[in-house]
Design a protein around this motif. Structure first.
Motif, PDB file in Angstrom:
ATOM      1  N   UNK A  65       0.856  -1.183   0.000  1.00  0.00           N
ATOM      2  CA  UNK A  65       0.000   0.000   0.000  1.00  0.00           C
ATOM      3  C   UNK A  65       0.893   1.233   0.000  1.00  0.00           C
ATOM      4  N   UNK A  66       0.834   1.995  -1.075  1.00  0.00           N
ATOM      5  CA  UNK A  66       1.711   3.148  -1.275  1.00  0.00           C
ATOM      6  C   UNK A  66       0.962   4.438  -0.955  1.00  0.00           C
ATOM      7  N   UNK A  67       1.624   5.324  -0.201  1.00  0.00           N
ATOM      8  CA  UNK A  67       1.013   6.597   0.157  1.00  0.00           C
ATOM      9  C   UNK A  67       0.659   6.683   1.628  1.00  0.00           C
ATOM     10  N   UNK A  68       1.175   5.772   2.427  1.00  0.00           N
ATOM     11  CA  UNK A  68       0.871   5.720   3.859  1.00  0.00           C
ATOM     12  C   UNK A  68       1.792   6.675   4.618  1.00  0.00           C
ATOM     13  N   UNK A  69       1.226   7.460   5.555  1.00  0.00           N
ATOM     14  CA  UNK A  69       2.044   8.333   6.413  1.00  0.00           C
ATOM     15  C   UNK A  69       1.627   8.230   7.878  1.00  0.00           C
ATOM     16  N   UNK A  70       0.670   7.334   8.188  1.00  0.00           N
ATOM     17  CA  UNK A  70       0.186   7.181   9.566  1.00  0.00           C
ATOM     18  C   UNK A  70       0.320   5.731  10.002  1.00  0.00           C
ATOM     19  N   UNK A  71       0.643   5.549  11.280  1.00  0.00           N
ATOM     20  CA  UNK A  71       0.812   4.212  11.826  1.00  0.00           C
ATOM     21  C   UNK A  71      -0.488   3.419  11.805  1.00  0.00           C
ATOM     22  N   UNK A  95      -1.084   2.055   8.419  1.00  0.00           N
ATOM     23  CA  UNK A  95      -0.137   0.977   8.127  1.00  0.00           C
ATOM     24  C   UNK A  95      -0.616  -0.339   8.724  1.00  0.00           C
ATOM     25  N   UNK A  96      -1.070  -0.284   9.965  1.00  0.00           N
ATOM     26  CA  UNK A  96      -1.568  -1.491  10.633  1.00  0.00           C
ATOM     27  C   UNK A  96      -2.817  -2.007   9.933  1.00  0.00           C
ATOM     28  N   UNK A  97      -3.698  -1.101   9.556  1.00  0.00           N
ATOM     29  CA  UNK A  97      -4.935  -1.520   8.881  1.00  0.00           C
ATOM     30  C   UNK A  97      -4.621  -2.144   7.519  1.00  0.00           C
ATOM     31  N   UNK A  98      -3.599  -1.619   6.830  1.00  0.00           N
ATOM     32  CA  UNK A  98      -3.226  -2.182   5.535  1.00  0.00           C
ATOM     33  C   UNK A  98      -2.855  -3.657   5.676  1.00  0.00           C
ATOM     34  N   UNK A  99      -2.100  -3.983   6.699  1.00  0.00           N
ATOM     35  CA  UNK A  99      -1.706  -5.373   6.905  1.00  0.00           C
ATOM     36  C   UNK A  99      -2.917  -6.258   7.192  1.00  0.00           C
ATOM     37  N   UNK A 100      -3.875  -5.724   7.939  1.00  0.00           N
ATOM     38  CA  UNK A 100      -5.090  -6.491   8.243  1.00  0.00           C
ATOM     39  C   UNK A 100      -5.991  -6.631   7.006  1.00  0.00           C
ATOM     40  N   UNK A 101      -5.794  -5.756   6.013  1.00  0.00           N
ATOM     41  CA  UNK A 101      -6.638  -5.762   4.816  1.00  0.00           C
ATOM     42  C   UNK A 101      -6.051  -6.577   3.679  1.00  0.00           C
ATOM     43  N   UNK A 102      -4.952  -7.264   3.930  1.00  0.00           N
ATOM     44  CA  UNK A 102      -4.399  -8.146   2.915  1.00  0.00           C
ATOM     45  C   UNK A 102      -3.122  -7.662   2.259  1.00  0.00           C
ATOM     46  N   UNK A 130       6.646  14.976   6.096  1.00  0.00           N
ATOM     47  CA  UNK A 130       7.751  14.365   5.364  1.00  0.00           C
ATOM     48  C   UNK A 130       7.791  12.859   5.628  1.00  0.00           C
ATOM     49  N   UNK A 131       7.884  12.035   4.610  1.00  0.00           N
ATOM     50  CA  UNK A 131       7.852  10.582   4.825  1.00  0.00           C
ATOM     51  C   UNK A 131       8.899  10.078   5.811  1.00  0.00           C
ATOM     52  N   UNK A 132      10.110  10.641   5.772  1.00  0.00           N
ATOM     53  CA  UNK A 132      11.150  10.143   6.679  1.00  0.00           C
ATOM     54  C   UNK A 132      10.789  10.413   8.139  1.00  0.00           C
ATOM     55  N   UNK A 133      10.008  11.459   8.400  1.00  0.00           N
ATOM     56  CA  UNK A 133       9.575  11.723   9.774  1.00  0.00           C
ATOM     57  C   UNK A 133       8.500  10.742  10.226  1.00  0.00           C
ATOM     58  N   UNK A 134       7.716  10.230   9.259  1.00  0.00           N
ATOM     59  CA  UNK A 134       6.672   9.262   9.601  1.00  0.00           C
ATOM     60  C   UNK A 134       7.230   7.850   9.771  1.00  0.00           C
ATOM     61  N   UNK A 135       8.419   7.620   9.262  1.00  0.00           N
ATOM     62  CA  UNK A 135       8.990   6.275   9.215  1.00  0.00           C
ATOM     63  C   UNK A 135       9.163   5.606  10.578  1.00  0.00           C
ATOM     64  N   UNK A 136       9.806   6.227  11.567  1.00  0.00           N
ATOM     65  CA  UNK A 136      10.051   5.501  12.829  1.00  0.00           C
ATOM     66  C   UNK A 136       8.772   5.008  13.512  1.00  0.00           C
ATOM     67  N   UNK A 137       7.738   5.847  13.534  1.00  0.00           N
ATOM     68  CA  UNK A 137       6.487   5.450  14.185  1.00  0.00           C
ATOM     69  C   UNK A 137       5.821   4.294  13.446  1.00  0.00           C
ATOM     70  N   UNK A 138       5.847   4.345  12.122  1.00  0.00           N
ATOM     71  CA  UNK A 138       5.232   3.272  11.350  1.00  0.00           C
ATOM     72  C   UNK A 138       6.010   1.975  11.518  1.00  0.00           C
ATOM     73  N   UNK A 139       7.316   2.051  11.510  1.00  0.00           N
ATOM     74  CA  UNK A 139       8.117   0.838  11.729  1.00  0.00           C
ATOM     75  C   UNK A 139       7.810   0.227  13.089  1.00  0.00           C
ATOM     76  N   UNK A 140       7.699   1.050  14.113  1.00  0.00           N
ATOM     77  CA  UNK A 140       7.383   0.539  15.443  1.00  0.00           C
ATOM     78  C   UNK A 140       6.004  -0.114  15.470  1.00  0.00           C
TER      79      UNK A 140
END
Length: 421
Positions: free
Chosen positions: A282-288, A291-298, A317-327
């Protein structure tokens, strides 16, 4: 200039290309040779490419703050390097695994529309460089070279991704997925942040259109860029090669706008996951939470992106969203990052902060616009050289080591010191 293609005069002009093209590209080749970084390639692209097309490539939404901040955000992260690590070019290994296949570099060419707007070789040039370098290539569904033709360029054992918008016409979605599957694409990336069209004001000022309009202003700009213009008038007119070929070129923009819809929901995304049945990002994600919902959606991976700052102004900025999404998604989910990457140090920081792979967009398109295949190769080589230097000076030898030691090596300015209390 429209009559040139209507009368088939481009076929006649093409006979003179072996003589005319080299003469018109002398200065462009000189600029390309003297470029030492991606910013130099940008300057070279601006000098060779029609204002309308360069503006489309170079611009962002509204006041272009999101685009600028996506780039400048990397400067907020500092390198806390180790010394005396004993690194040399021979000790470094930049290989990694993306979308299930091994690649030689941890960065790759993002899916971007309309490569033939910038150089007549288009996606054939960019895909050829990816094949030669052994790196991942992602093809836009709005490419000016077909899924089939690009698939023939890329080796079967080299991963490749097809990017898809969720069109209103589900039959078109099925057709594109089937073509991608038949031509060996390993994964599909669904772009979720393009259901509304961003406000690209520079395009409006420049009179951007596909196909090009032939107003006095555009003709004057074409005369100023003879190398680009010769490519245009001595080759077939470019179109979106993956869209219904029964639609006349003049109607393509309207056709695409009618196919996009702001009404897309998670149900539509889940439908697509079921249709593809393979690796789906899923491309275009900037919120954790998304991201979690994307995984639950297949979806099997998450692609952090703000569409190059071309959609919602002041998007994070995507790089600022990265650490939270990875966690939020944990260590085992593949996370892709793009947005604002102009230096090899940007790539190193993205990997250290949690990305498995880093996409480049404008950087390689500047190279394409500046000098075709040679320009794309120079962009990739430049970033590879910068990434090698960054890893060598940081004191790491592999991509895995950079990712594992990331939190101690790359830290945000003015934050707590490592290790945290």
């Amino acid at each position: 200039m429209a009559f040139i293609h209507q009368l088939g005069l481009n076929k006649l002009f093409s006979l003179f290309s072996p003589v005319v093209r080299p003469l018109l590209n002398v200065r462009a080749n000189q600029r390309l040779e003297s470029a030492v970084n991606v910013w130099d390639l940008r300057d070279a692209a601006k000098k060779r490419t029609h204002l309308m097309c360069f503006g489309y490539l170079d611009s962002g939404a509204d006041d272009e703050l999101a685009m600028a901040r996506s780039r400048s955000a990397y400067s907020e992260y500092e390198c806390h390097y180790n010394v005396l690590a004993g690194n040399s070019p021979e000790t470094l290994d930049l290989r990694t695994t993306l979308f299930g296949g091994q690649v030689n570099l941890p960065f790759f060419m993002c899916p971007t529309a309309g490569h033939r707007m910038f150089h007549t070789l288009g996606e054939k040039a960019t895909a050829s460089v990816a094949a030669e370098k052994g790196i991942l290539f992602a093809l836009s569904s709005l490419s000016t070279t077909s899924v089939e033709d690009v698939g023939k360029i890329l080796p079967a054992n080299q991963p490749k991704v097809f990017q898809l918008y969720l069109w209103k016409d589900k039959g078109l979605n099925r057709e594109l997925l089937a073509r991608a599957r038949e031509n060996g694409y390993d994964a599909v990336a669904l772009t979720a942040d393009f259901s509304w069209f961003g406000n690209r004001e520079r395009d409006r000022r420049n009179g951007f259109s596909i196909p090009p309009s032939y107003s006095v202003k555009q003709i004057v700009e074409a005369i100023k860029r003879p190398a680009w213009t010769w490519d245009l008038i001595s080759n077939d007119m470019y179109t979106y090669a993956n869209i219904n070929q029964d639609v006349p070129a003049e109607s393509l923009a309207a056709f695409i706008n009618k196919q996009l819809s702001p009404e897309f929901t998670w149900d539509d995304a889940e439908w697509l996951a079921g249709e593809w049945g393979g690796h789906l990002s899923l491309k275009g994600v900037v919120r954790a939470d998304d991201a979690v919902r994307a995984l639950k959606s297949g979806f099997s991976s998450v692609w952090i992106s703000n569409h190059g700052g071309r959609q919602l102004e002041t998007a994070v900025p995507p790089v600022d969203a990265l650490p939270e999404i990875r966690a939020a998604v944990g260590p085992d989910v593949q996370v892709i990052l793009d947005g604002g990457v102009m230096r090899g140090t940007d790539i190193a920081k993205g990997l250290a902060l949690g990305a498995d792979g880093v996409g480049i967009g404008k950087a390689y398109l500047y190279g394409l616009a500046a000098g075709g295949k040679e320009g794309v190769a120079k962009a990739v080589d430049t970033l590879e050289d910068e990434l090698q230097r960054a890893m060598g000076l940081l004191g790491v030898r592999t991509v895995d080591e950079l990712k594992a030691r990331g939190p101690e090596l790359i830290r945000r300015r003015n934050t707590v010191k490592w290790p945290p209390a």
